[in-house]
Write a protein that holds these residues in place. Sequence first.
Motif, mmCIF file in Angstrom:
data_model
loop_
_atom_site.group_PDB
_atom_site.id
_atom_site.type_symbol
_atom_site.label_atom_id
_atom_site.label_comp_id
_atom_site.label_asym_id
_atom_site.label_seq_id
_atom_site.Cartn_x
_atom_site.Cartn_y
_atom_site.Cartn_z
ATOM 1 N N GLU A 12 0.815 -1.222 0.000
ATOM 2 C CA GLU A 12 0.000 0.000 0.000
ATOM 3 C C GLU A 12 0.846 1.269 0.000
ATOM 4 N N LEU A 13 2.096 1.151 0.465
ATOM 5 C CA LEU A 13 2.973 2.322 0.456
ATOM 6 C C LEU A 13 3.257 2.779 -0.971
ATOM 7 N N ARG A 14 3.619 1.845 -1.859
ATOM 8 C CA ARG A 14 3.892 2.266 -3.234
ATOM 9 C C ARG A 14 2.618 2.664 -3.969
ATOM 10 N N HIS A 15 1.494 2.069 -3.599
ATOM 11 C CA HIS A 15 0.231 2.496 -4.198
ATOM 12 C C HIS A 15 -0.077 3.944 -3.821
ATOM 13 N N GLN A 16 0.149 4.291 -2.569
ATOM 14 C CA GLN A 16 -0.077 5.665 -2.125
ATOM 15 C C GLN A 16 0.882 6.626 -2.803
ATOM 16 N N LEU A 17 2.138 6.188 -2.961
ATOM 17 C CA LEU A 17 3.117 7.023 -3.653
ATOM 18 C C LEU A 17 2.662 7.326 -5.078
ATOM 19 N N HIS A 18 2.194 6.318 -5.785
ATOM 20 C CA HIS A 18 1.742 6.541 -7.159
ATOM 21 C C HIS A 18 0.537 7.478 -7.197
ATOM 22 N N ASP A 19 -0.367 7.353 -6.238
ATOM 23 C CA ASP A 19 -1.509 8.270 -6.176
ATOM 24 C C ASP A 19 -1.031 9.704 -5.944
ATOM 25 N N ASN A 20 -0.093 9.866 -5.017
ATOM 26 C CA ASN A 20 0.426 11.208 -4.717
ATOM 27 C C ASN A 20 1.143 11.811 -5.923
ATOM 28 N N ALA A 21 1.976 11.002 -6.586
ATOM 29 C CA ALA A 21 2.721 11.495 -7.738
ATOM 30 C C ALA A 21 1.788 11.906 -8.862
ATOM 31 N N SER A 22 0.759 11.095 -9.098
ATOM 32 C CA SER A 22 -0.203 11.416 -10.149
ATOM 33 C C SER A 22 -0.945 12.705 -9.825
ATOM 34 N N ARG A 23 -1.334 12.889 -8.584
ATOM 35 C CA ARG A 23 -2.041 14.104 -8.170
ATOM 36 C C ARG A 23 -1.181 15.345 -8.405
ATOM 37 N N PHE A 24 0.087 15.261 -8.002
ATOM 38 C CA PHE A 24 0.988 16.398 -8.134
ATOM 39 C C PHE A 24 1.284 16.699 -9.605
ATOM 40 N N TYR A 25 1.578 15.656 -10.370
ATOM 41 C CA TYR A 25 1.923 15.828 -11.787
ATOM 42 C C TYR A 25 0.791 16.498 -12.562
ATOM 43 N N HIS A 26 -0.407 15.984 -12.393
ATOM 44 C CA HIS A 26 -1.533 16.530 -13.157
ATOM 45 C C HIS A 26 -1.892 17.951 -12.707
ATOM 46 N N ALA A 27 -1.712 18.236 -11.415
ATOM 47 C CA ALA A 27 -1.972 19.594 -10.931
ATOM 48 C C ALA A 27 -0.977 20.584 -11.526
ATOM 49 N N LEU A 28 0.284 20.177 -11.626
ATOM 50 C CA LEU A 28 1.291 21.050 -12.243
ATOM 51 C C LEU A 28 0.976 21.304 -13.706
ATOM 52 N N ARG A 29 0.619 20.250 -14.426
ATOM 53 C CA ARG A 29 0.282 20.395 -15.844
ATOM 54 C C ARG A 29 -0.925 21.306 -16.032
ATOM 55 N N ALA B 70 5.084 31.210 -6.264
ATOM 56 C CA ALA B 70 6.481 31.489 -6.591
ATOM 57 C C ALA B 70 6.630 31.909 -8.044
ATOM 58 N N ALA B 71 5.909 31.240 -8.931
ATOM 59 C CA ALA B 71 5.958 31.597 -10.354
ATOM 60 C C ALA B 71 5.512 33.042 -10.563
ATOM 61 N N GLN B 72 4.453 33.416 -9.876
ATOM 62 C CA GLN B 72 3.959 34.795 -9.970
ATOM 63 C C GLN B 72 4.984 35.783 -9.428
ATOM 64 N N ASP B 73 5.625 35.418 -8.317
ATOM 65 C CA ASP B 73 6.555 36.343 -7.659
ATOM 66 C C ASP B 73 7.840 36.544 -8.459
ATOM 67 N N VAL B 74 8.256 35.544 -9.237
ATOM 68 C CA VAL B 74 9.510 35.677 -9.997
ATOM 69 C C VAL B 74 9.253 36.000 -11.461
ATOM 70 N N GLY B 75 8.000 36.175 -11.821
ATOM 71 C CA GLY B 75 7.680 36.565 -13.195
ATOM 72 C C GLY B 75 7.706 35.439 -14.208
ATOM 73 N N LEU B 76 7.436 34.213 -13.760
ATOM 74 C CA LEU B 76 7.394 33.068 -14.673
ATOM 75 C C LEU B 76 6.011 32.972 -15.306
ATOM 76 N N THR B 77 5.946 33.007 -16.607
ATOM 77 C CA THR B 77 4.685 32.909 -17.324
ATOM 78 C C THR B 77 4.284 31.447 -17.460
ATOM 79 N N LEU B 78 3.069 31.123 -17.013
ATOM 80 C CA LEU B 78 2.576 29.745 -17.087
ATOM 81 C C LEU B 78 1.695 29.573 -18.308
ATOM 82 N N ASN B 79 1.827 28.411 -18.912
ATOM 83 C CA ASN B 79 1.050 28.104 -20.111
ATOM 84 C C ASN B 79 -0.234 27.373 -19.734
#
Length: 401
Positions: free
Chosen positions: A297-314, A390-399
């Motif tokens: 269950e530890l690696r299952h939780q890790l994959h859930d967390n990674a997927s959540r973070f990755y898709h939120a960033l995208r 942080a992106a806003q504060d350093v002037g990074l334009t997000l797509n």
Amino acid sequence: MDIFTKFKTLDTAFEQLSAVCKHNPFGTTIEKLLSATVGIINGQETLLFGTNNYLGLSQSDAARHAASEAALKYGVGTTGSRIANGTYSLHQELEHDLAKFFNRRSCMVFSTGYQATLGMVSTLAGKDDYLFLDADCHASIYDGSRMSQAQIIRFRHNDADDLRKRLRRLGDIPGNKLIVVEGVYSMFGDVIPLKEFTQVKKEEKACLMIDEAHSFGIFGEHGRGIAERDGVEADIDFTVGTFSKSLGTVGGYCVSDHPQMDLLRLCTRPYMFTASLPPEVIAATKANLEIIKNHPELRHQLHDNASRFYHALRQAGFLTGPDISSVISIILDDVPQAARFWNRVLELGAYINLSLPPATPDNRPLLRASIAAAHTTDQIDKLVQIYIQAAQDVGLTLNNK
């Protein structure tokens, strides 16, 4: 000439980085650990997303208790290498446990993961042999290749067709051929298409070594890595890895079915001339290996967390690597902006890694996060918001159109 003159370029680059970065990204001090995911940095409570502590096991109760008992029983160090006085029964037990876990005949344990890859590459490939290295392989692999005196041939990252072409160019030239790849690459977190590489290996009658440092404990039904996930373990000649990621301790290993594996103990210099791991580290590693075996269950939780973070960033518009794994990086265009971004993220309460050229795959700076099973969804979501701020504060334009 001053002996440090050769470092002038590096010194200048670091001065330029320091001019735009209040805190030293390569000397961050964790003053206190509150948990596997929270620590005190610069006096403030900080989310830890740059530790490679993928399963949170550096803080496991089982490992801490095992380490304490071993230190009381054996002391805190061995004072010698494995071929002198540095082999304790604990070392042999761990090697047996790892060999059994991987369903392999033999295992060698090294004092660090760096020494495991350095030692195996430098020993297996001789001056009349050929090393085929993925262009993005870890520094320890390239360092080992230089020690080996073998002919080094680089192939394009994760490109099995390019490897095939380069192998075939050798024709019938004498010499052994050793291919070295990684399961998950540590900068982008991208995953090797391993079935394609094992097919090339069989076609060209080469040996194949895989470094599962960032995939051990994470991929595969039992956590053995990408080779297990892709069903090609029988086609791997040597598997190396580290204890300092999913296992939460320090050290390295190589497992293999080769019948003469033990002979390498007498000629692998990083194994022969380094003091062996202290008993408390071996005991803690053994305890955490049991957790990996018994708690999928530890690696299952890790994959859930990674997927959540990755898709939120995208969704927010950040440029990421191609795959979802325990390593998720965003890509920026210039070093000063990346340094300011890293600094702002730390000020906002999260620690990540800043990776700079030439250590990055395409010579662009990366902000690298290590996702752990121990992270909560609230912590994941908070880091996403910190990135956006942080992106806003350093002037990074997000797509994010």
